[in-house]
Design an enzyme around this catalytic site. Structure first.
Site, short mmCIF file in Angstrom:
data_model
loop_
_atom_site.label_atom_id
_atom_site.label_comp_id
_atom_site.label_asym_id
_atom_site.label_seq_id
_atom_site.Cartn_x
_atom_site.Cartn_y
_atom_site.Cartn_z
N LYS A 91 9.50 1.16 -13.43
CA LYS A 91 9.03 -0.10 -12.83
C LYS A 91 9.85 -0.44 -11.59
O LYS A 91 9.32 -0.99 -10.62
CB LYS A 91 9.13 -1.23 -13.87
CG LYS A 91 8.77 -2.63 -13.34
CD LYS A 91 7.38 -2.70 -12.74
CE LYS A 91 6.84 -4.10 -12.62
NZ LYS A 91 7.72 -5.07 -11.97
N GLU A 124 6.01 -0.87 -3.82
CA GLU A 124 5.29 -2.11 -3.49
C GLU A 124 5.87 -2.75 -2.23
O GLU A 124 5.13 -3.23 -1.37
CB GLU A 124 5.41 -3.06 -4.68
CG GLU A 124 4.80 -4.43 -4.51
CD GLU A 124 5.13 -5.31 -5.71
OE1 GLU A 124 5.87 -6.29 -5.51
OE2 GLU A 124 4.68 -5.00 -6.82
#
Length: 302
Positions: free
Chosen positions: A173, A180
């Protein structure tokens, strides 16, 4: 299944509600009584302390921790360690640093309490769309709580998976969030270049709509960006101040530790630092995108 949810903020409350809709029984705890009351109105049970939460759950207990990374997670995990028993499972679904996860999991071994980490993505849209979940932990421990992940995910066999041993979920993550950062920066810079070509008078929302279909740069993030441009074409009233929540820094640190070149992610992090000092359309758009996908607060000008 039956489980406890610790932390009923934007993510925790929505996840608990999705689990309830999926037929699971959830007991929620949050220091904020109003947050507990709201979840109870949706069909959940309530506990006013971690002690009460643990007592309310059947054995083997499952407790999902959805609180901010750092000291709050440490305090919660330490308290649960004292309250839980062998065979119980703690799931850390927050954005913890994977090194902290390794340390916490190691402390649970002597009591034979399962420690599972779950990197969770989906923001404020997860309740309706489902969450992307990167799970780390013992294979048998993860398999035992599989119905929870199947309910939270977009589909039973999509959007989630056990990626490796404990801490691998948070590591995955972390890199996801680093990517991102780079994607958001690229969109913001590209639309800023378009905006500054004033002689063409480009409609940025129209451009975004065109790119959303068939283009190689189409994505959910582009969908949200286009929506933001439709609501506020000039990013009026939004301060060009973009917060970083930690994962980008950790990704850059990991890249340096592994001697992996990651210039795009690194520079996107540097741009967030820069945004705190200068005025920029791109940075205003970044702030707006964070609000669109995660409900994060926008810093106002003036």
């Amino acid at each position: 299944m039956e489980l406890g949810m610790v932390g009923l903020g934007k993510m925790g409350a929505n996840m608990a509600e999705r689990l309830l809709k999926g037929g699971h029984k959830v007991t929620g705890f949050d220091p904020n009584a109003d947050a507990r009351t709201l979840l109870v109105s949706k069909g959940a049970g309530e506990a006013d302390s971690l002690e009460a939460l643990v007592k309310a759950l059947p054995t083997p207990r499952v407790v999902w921790v959805m609180v901010p990374s750092g000291k709050i997670t440490d305090d919660t995990v330490d308290t649960l360690y004292k309250l839980l028993s062998a065979g119980d499972t703690v799931i850390d679904g927050g954005n913890s640093n994977y090194k902290d996860t390794q340390r916490r999991a190691a402390s649970y071994v002597d009591k034979k309490i399962n420690y599972v980490d779950c990197g969770t993505s989906g923001g404020i849209w997860g309740l309706a769309e489902g969450y992307s979940m990167m799970v780390g932990g013992d294979e048998k421990a993860v398999d035992a709580i599989k119905p929870i992940f199947e309910t939270l995910a977009p589909a039973k066999n999509q959007g989630w998976g056990r990626v490796g041993p404990v801490s691998s979920g948070h590591y995955t993550k972390m890199v996801h969030n680093g990517i991102e950062y780079g994607m958001m920066q690229a969109y913001a810079e590209g639309f800023s270049i378009l905006k500054h070509k004033t002689e063409f008078g480009l409609d940025l929302k129209q451009v975004g709509e065109i790119w959303r279909y068939g283009s190689v740069v189409r994505s959910w993030l582009l969908d949200l960006t286009t929506d933001a441009l439709g609501k506020n074409p000039n990013m009026t009233g939004i301060a060009p101040y973009v917060v970083d929540s930690g994962e980008g820094r950790w990704t850059v640190d990991a890249a340096m530790e592994l001697s992996v070149s990651a210039p795009v992610i690194t520079l996107s992090l540097m741009e967030r630092y820069r945004s705190r000092d200068n005025d920029s359309f791109a940075d205003k758009l970044l702030a707006s995108m964070r609000n669109e996908f995660g409900g994060h607060e926008i810093k106002k000008e003036g």
